[in-house]
Design a protein around this motif. Structure first.
Motif, PDB file in Angstrom:
ATOM      1  N   LYS A 188     -18.280  -6.580   0.705  1.00  0.00           N
ATOM      2  CA  LYS A 188     -17.226  -7.424   1.078  1.00  0.00           C
ATOM      3  C   LYS A 188     -17.005  -7.439   2.558  1.00  0.00           C
ATOM      4  N   ILE A 189     -15.694  -7.831   2.886  1.00  0.00           N
ATOM      5  CA  ILE A 189     -15.400  -8.224   4.393  1.00  0.00           C
ATOM      6  C   ILE A 189     -13.610  -7.868   4.527  1.00  0.00           C
ATOM      7  N   PHE A 190     -13.635  -6.889   5.427  1.00  0.00           N
ATOM      8  CA  PHE A 190     -12.446  -6.449   5.736  1.00  0.00           C
ATOM      9  C   PHE A 190     -12.011  -6.941   7.324  1.00  0.00           C
ATOM     10  N   LEU A 191     -11.144  -7.882   7.460  1.00  0.00           N
ATOM     11  CA  LEU A 191     -10.788  -8.504   8.949  1.00  0.00           C
ATOM     12  C   LEU A 191      -9.717  -7.406   9.364  1.00  0.00           C
ATOM     13  N   ASP A 192      -9.922  -6.376  10.003  1.00  0.00           N
ATOM     14  CA  ASP A 192      -8.940  -5.505  10.787  1.00  0.00           C
ATOM     15  C   ASP A 192      -8.392  -6.300  12.333  1.00  0.00           C
ATOM     16  N   LEU A 193      -7.437  -7.096  11.949  1.00  0.00           N
ATOM     17  CA  LEU A 193      -7.036  -8.033  13.285  1.00  0.00           C
ATOM     18  C   LEU A 193      -5.752  -7.517  13.580  1.00  0.00           C
TER      19      LEU A 193
ATOM     20  N   ASP B 271     -12.066 -10.372   2.068  1.00  0.00           N
ATOM     21  CA  ASP B 271     -11.328  -9.860   1.095  1.00  0.00           C
ATOM     22  C   ASP B 271      -9.847  -9.328   1.460  1.00  0.00           C
ATOM     23  N   PHE B 272      -9.814  -8.758   2.807  1.00  0.00           N
ATOM     24  CA  PHE B 272      -8.657  -8.347   3.094  1.00  0.00           C
ATOM     25  C   PHE B 272      -8.540  -8.528   4.641  1.00  0.00           C
TER      26      PHE B 272
ATOM     27  N   THR C  79      -6.991 -14.459   0.441  1.00  0.00           N
ATOM     28  CA  THR C  79      -7.204 -13.356   1.042  1.00  0.00           C
ATOM     29  C   THR C  79      -6.138 -12.272   0.933  1.00  0.00           C
ATOM     30  N   GLY C  80      -6.479 -10.985   0.718  1.00  0.00           N
ATOM     31  CA  GLY C  80      -5.294 -10.074   0.553  1.00  0.00           C
ATOM     32  C   GLY C  80      -4.755  -9.570   1.886  1.00  0.00           C
ATOM     33  N   VAL C  81      -3.416  -9.511   1.994  1.00  0.00           N
ATOM     34  CA  VAL C  81      -2.807  -8.967   3.197  1.00  0.00           C
ATOM     35  C   VAL C  81      -2.368  -7.793   3.137  1.00  0.00           C
ATOM     36  N   LEU C  82      -2.895  -6.884   3.948  1.00  0.00           N
ATOM     37  CA  LEU C  82      -2.405  -5.501   4.181  1.00  0.00           C
ATOM     38  C   LEU C  82      -1.588  -5.178   5.359  1.00  0.00           C
TER      39      LEU C  82
ATOM     40  N   ALA D 207       7.545  -8.007   0.852  1.00  0.00           N
ATOM     41  CA  ALA D 207       6.839  -9.218   1.312  1.00  0.00           C
ATOM     42  C   ALA D 207       5.885  -9.870   0.568  1.00  0.00           C
ATOM     43  N   GLY D 208       5.270  -9.181  -0.444  1.00  0.00           N
ATOM     44  CA  GLY D 208       4.259  -9.611  -1.286  1.00  0.00           C
ATOM     45  C   GLY D 208       2.928  -9.344  -0.944  1.00  0.00           C
ATOM     46  N   CYS D 209       2.903  -8.224   0.204  1.00  0.00           N
ATOM     47  CA  CYS D 209       1.386  -7.822   0.486  1.00  0.00           C
ATOM     48  C   CYS D 209       0.531  -7.268  -0.413  1.00  0.00           C
ATOM     49  N   ALA D 210      -0.743  -7.413  -0.322  1.00  0.00           N
ATOM     50  CA  ALA D 210      -1.407  -6.610  -1.512  1.00  0.00           C
ATOM     51  C   ALA D 210      -1.619  -5.231  -1.473  1.00  0.00           C
TER      52      ALA D 210
END
Length: 245
Positions: free
Chosen positions: A59-64, A86-87, A110-113, A153-156
């Motif tokens: 999977k893919i985790f975009l750490d921006l 995915d995140f 996408t899941g917001v972290l 806030a509704g983050c995953a």
């Protein structure tokens, strides 16, 4: 069923797209997710994401670590969500509204972290940044405060160190995702590098971590594939022990 390797997020923090692709090809069957950070995303975001998707099941985790005024974060997240990661991470920052707009912009694609406190940050850093003594003397309080912001806030879920995961899970439940950087396997835990708050994979899993960001112990190993497999074995032992109780 979640396999041991699925806990591992490997950060593609390398100086070139060529090297990043080499690691993807080498590790795509041995880690659960690849982290694309700001540097690589700026250099070759869409191309890299497509390459990862075409290289296996990882999977893919975009750490921006998005951090701006709410409407800018919303618009940025709308664009990022189209990539199908995915995140995606957003700094918890100063205002819950920014987190709410990030979640809105994700459109459930996408899941917001929420990034709570970076594992490279120490209590002294927090003190010099002007935070109250209660936070600089016990950073877990700041992590928990920001975790609550993210949850409301509704983050995953959130990104936090393995030292705070247990508290987070106890307060916000097992479905609130925790991603843990600063992970060093038992055979590589002596050197902290630039991380201040580190844990082993077994410790983090025991505390309830859902995903572990593990870079240097794999990347700097003579045989990265073997190192990833060795970490999976360490994780598997702990998950077997945990499931027995």
């Amino acid at each position: 069923m979640k396999q041991a390797k699925d806990y591992i997020i490997f950060p593609l923090d390398v100086p070139s797209v060529k090297q990043a692709k080499e690691y993807v090809q080498l590790l795509s069957e041995h880690v659960g997710m690849f982290k694309v950070g700001l540097e690589l995303f700026i250099q070759s975001g869409p191309e890299m994401i497509s390459f990862i998707k075409g290289s296996g099941t990882a999977k893919i985790f975009l750490d921006l670590k998005l951090h701006d005024i709410p409407v800018t974060v919303l618009r940025a997240m709308e664009r990022v969500a189209e990539f199908g990661a995915d995140f995606v991470t957003v700094h918890c920052g100063e205002t819950p509204r920014m987190l709410e707009y990030a979640v809105k912009g994700s459109r459930e694609k996408t899941g917001v972290l929420g990034v709570t406190v970076l594992t490279s940050v120490s209590g002294e850093d927090i003190h010099h940044a002007g935070f109250r003594e209660e936070f600089s003397s016990d950073m877990s309080k700041l992590v928990m405060k920001r975790a609550e912001m993210a949850r409301d806030a509704g983050c995953a879920g959130i990104v936090c160190s393995g030292l705070e995961v247990k508290m987070v899970k106890e307060k916000f439940g097992k479905d609130f995702v925790t991603v843990t950087p600063g992970i060093r396997p038992s055979w590589d835990a002596v050197e902290k590098h630039d991380q201040q708050r580190i844990t082993t994979p077994a410790q983090a899993i025991k505390n309830g971590s859902d995903y572990l960001v593990i870079g240097r112990p794999i990347r700097d190993a003579k045989d990265p594939k073997t190192a990833a497999m060795r970490i999976s074995e360490e994780i598997e032992k702990e998950t077997q022990v945990s499931s027995a109780f």
